[in-house]
Design an enzyme around this catalytic site. Structure first.
Site, PDB file in Angstrom:
ATOM      1  N   ARG A 112       0.853  -1.206   0.000  1.00 54.26           N
ATOM      2  CA  ARG A 112       0.000   0.000   0.000  1.00 54.26           C
ATOM      3  C   ARG A 112       0.879   1.243   0.000  1.00 54.26           C
ATOM      4  O   ARG A 112       0.584   2.239  -0.654  1.00 54.26           O
ATOM      5  CB  ARG A 112      -0.949  -0.006   1.219  1.00 54.26           C
ATOM      6  CG  ARG A 112      -1.652   1.324   1.417  1.00 54.26           C
ATOM      7  CD  ARG A 112      -2.945   1.231   2.232  1.00 54.26           C
ATOM      8  NE  ARG A 112      -2.908   0.319   3.337  1.00 54.26           N
ATOM      9  CZ  ARG A 112      -2.303   0.539   4.523  1.00 54.26           C
ATOM     10  NH1 ARG A 112      -1.677   1.667   4.746  1.00 54.26           N
ATOM     11  NH2 ARG A 112      -2.342  -0.373   5.474  1.00 54.26           N
ATOM     12  N   TYR A 166     -17.300  17.775 -14.167  1.00 51.94           N
ATOM     13  CA  TYR A 166     -17.760  16.385 -14.250  1.00 51.94           C
ATOM     14  C   TYR A 166     -18.758  16.100 -13.109  1.00 51.94           C
ATOM     15  O   TYR A 166     -18.527  16.488 -11.957  1.00 51.94           O
ATOM     16  CB  TYR A 166     -16.541  15.461 -14.160  1.00 51.94           C
ATOM     17  CG  TYR A 166     -16.882  14.014 -13.947  1.00 51.94           C
ATOM     18  CD1 TYR A 166     -17.692  13.335 -14.852  1.00 51.94           C
ATOM     19  CD2 TYR A 166     -16.408  13.325 -12.840  1.00 51.94           C
ATOM     20  CE1 TYR A 166     -18.021  12.004 -14.652  1.00 51.94           C
ATOM     21  CE2 TYR A 166     -16.725  11.992 -12.629  1.00 51.94           C
ATOM     22  CZ  TYR A 166     -17.547  11.340 -13.541  1.00 51.94           C
ATOM     23  OH  TYR A 166     -17.873  10.034 -13.335  1.00 51.94           O
ATOM     24  N   LYS A 190      -8.721   7.955 -18.809  1.00 50.79           N
ATOM     25  CA  LYS A 190      -9.072   8.577 -20.087  1.00 50.79           C
ATOM     26  C   LYS A 190      -7.870   8.614 -21.045  1.00 50.79           C
ATOM     27  O   LYS A 190      -7.336   7.584 -21.369  1.00 50.79           O
ATOM     28  CB  LYS A 190      -9.666   9.953 -19.793  1.00 50.79           C
ATOM     29  CG  LYS A 190     -10.745   9.934 -18.687  1.00 50.79           C
ATOM     30  CD  LYS A 190     -11.965   9.164 -19.096  1.00 50.79           C
ATOM     31  CE  LYS A 190     -12.938   8.746 -18.016  1.00 50.79           C
ATOM     32  NZ  LYS A 190     -13.083   9.421 -16.795  1.00 50.79           N
TER      33      LYS A 190
HETATM   34  C1  LIG Z   1     -13.067  15.416 -16.276  1.00 47.51           C
HETATM   35  C2  LIG Z   1     -13.160  14.213 -15.386  1.00 47.51           C
HETATM   36  N1  LIG Z   1     -12.569  14.235 -14.175  1.00 47.51           N
HETATM   37  C3  LIG Z   1     -12.632  13.181 -13.332  1.00 47.51           C
HETATM   38  C4  LIG Z   1     -13.313  12.044 -13.678  1.00 47.51           C
HETATM   39  C5  LIG Z   1     -13.393  10.886 -12.702  1.00 47.51           C
HETATM   40  O1  LIG Z   1     -12.499   9.878 -13.074  1.00 47.51           O
HETATM   41  P1  LIG Z   1     -12.723   8.314 -12.742  1.00 47.51           P
HETATM   42  O2  LIG Z   1     -13.907   7.859 -13.514  1.00 47.51           O
HETATM   43  O3  LIG Z   1     -11.428   7.696 -13.176  1.00 47.51           O
HETATM   44  O4  LIG Z   1     -12.922   8.211 -11.257  1.00 47.51           O
HETATM   45  C6  LIG Z   1     -13.944  11.969 -14.925  1.00 47.51           C
HETATM   46  C7  LIG Z   1     -14.682  10.740 -15.297  1.00 47.51           C
HETATM   47  O5  LIG Z   1     -15.369  10.670 -16.259  1.00 47.51           O
HETATM   48  C8  LIG Z   1     -13.870  13.084 -15.789  1.00 47.51           C
HETATM   49  O6  LIG Z   1     -14.481  13.079 -16.992  1.00 47.51           O
END
Ligand SMILES: Cc1ncc(COP(=O)(O)O)c(C=O)c1O
Length: 378
Positions: free
Chosen positions: A46, A98, A194
């Site tokens: 961890r 988001y 992403k």
């Molecule tokens: C701009 C943005 N930030 C943060 C996140 C969150 O990431 P995760 O899905 O890996 O937790 C997303 C998810 O779609 C996102 O589009």
């Protein structure tokens, strides 16, 4: 070293025990110690894992930070960064972030006495005049899904004038196009799920810092709260970043052609893409980023039209997420931004007819043929 060289090499030395050019997946929970207090710097997985550490060094180099810490998802990275704020302090957030970020802030962290204010931040001067006092400013630029542009340099000055820090969620642009730390931001966050990973086969997140005090705290939180990125996921993202500099220009070229195609369609009421010269914030974006990316939103005028189109796509895959090599198409109101209430979405302009597309690296003619056929259903 240049950016593409860093993508391939930063943080990655050949494995000293075998010479393997690719960092191994150190799939272990613990490390054998020679004696009490005598070990090779690794005690428990961890706390330390060499595969994860290689990725952290790689991402720190790509964003121009001093260090980076990887977490189990983008949301786990966001949550870790928010532990820099204490109860009683105020966090200001650019609007239409988001939906999961909005949900974490309002539904969970708000319960611990942190105050969150969501403000329009694309006019930096107006924002400075009405933002009030705060400890952290959290922005996305371009925002998800309306592609509103925020001026990173100006907002960094606004934050610093209040003794606050600026955090930029750079998921949409990736460091290939935009490096917020070089523009004055203090911390960069990504959903590595992403563009950084790029292959739709891993969920993860990272916080990249430049201040050693932030590094110390985020390392501490990573171990203490334990939302770590797994060794296999770290390895997948490392494999992804190796080709970041190859993938992003193709994403953008395809994105441009799809945005122009959509804009020419009578059934499409509006297209949101920062590469259009008349997109609000186009000039600011051009100043602070080297490209416009492949995230596009477009309005079909109503829920029925969006549903009809999304049920007809074949090559474009209907699904949440973005940034994969495959084109993904989604409906923000019911998918990524369902964490907002209907009145909140209406106020922000996240209309029921809005569709978001993350343009991948396929042959663009095939994508346009698929979109043409799907639009016939509208
Ligand atoms: C701009 C943005 N930030 C943060 C996140 C969150 O990431 P995760 O899905 O890996 O937790 C997303 C998810 O779609 C996102 O589009």
């Amino acid at each position: 070293m240049g950016f593409a060289t860093d993508c391939i090499h930063a943080g990655q030395e050949p494995d000293p025990s075998t010479g393997a050019i690719t960092i191994p997946i150190f799939q272990t929970s613990t490390y054998v110690q020679e004696g009490i207090g005598k070990h090779k710097g690794y005690e428990y997985a961890r706390t330390h894992n060499p595969t994860r550490r290689a990725l952290e060094k790689n991402l720190a180099a790509l964003e121009g930070g001093t260090d980076a810490y990887c977490y189990a998802s983008g949301m786990a990275a966001t949550n870790a960064v928010l532990t820099l704020v204490k109860g009683g302090e105020r966090v200001v957030v650019s609007d239409n972030v988001y939906g999961g970020t909005h949900r974490l802030f309002t539904k969970i962290l708000g319960r611990y006495g942190v105050e969150f204010a969501f403000l329009e931040a694309s006019d930096a001067a107006a924002f400075d005049a009405r933002a009030g006092h705060f400890a952290m400013l959290w922005i996305e630029t371009p925002t998800n899904p309306l592609m509103k542009v925020c001026d990173i340099r100006a907002l960094a000055e606004t934050a610093h004038s209040r003794g606050a820090i600026l955090v930029v969620d750079n998921t949409f642009m990736s460091p290939f196009f935009q490096r917020p730390l070089s523009l004055g931001a203090d911390i960069v966050v990504h959903s590595t799920t992403k563009f950084l990973n790029g292959h739709s086969d891993s969920v993860g997140g990272v916080a990249v810092v430049k201040d050693p005090a932030h590094a110390d705290w985020l390392r501490y939180v990573q171990n203490a709260a334990g939302a770590i990125l797994s060794p296999f996921d770290a390895w997948l993202v490392l494999r992804g970043t190796k080709t970041l500099a190859l993938r992003m220009p193709k994403h953008e070229e395809n994105g441009r052609q799809v945005a122009e195609f959509l804009r020419a369609q009578a059934k499409v009421r509006k297209v949101y893409w920062p590469g259009f010269p008349d997109h609000p914030g186009h000039q600011v974006h051009k100043r602070q980023a080297s490209g416009f990316g492949s995230m596009i939103a477009f309005d079909l005028g109503g829920l029925d039209a969006a549903k009809a189109m999304l049920s007809r796509v074949r090559l474009c895959s209907l699904g949440e997420s973005l940034g994969g090599i495959e084109t993904l198409i989604s409906h923000p109101a019911t998918m990524t931004h369902a964490g907002y209430t209907q009145p909140e979405r209406d106020a922000l302009g996240i209309l029921d007819g809005l569709v978001r597309i993350s343009v991948g690296c396929e042959d663009v003619a095939d994508l346009i043929a698929d979109l043409t056929s799907a639009l016939e259903a509208v």
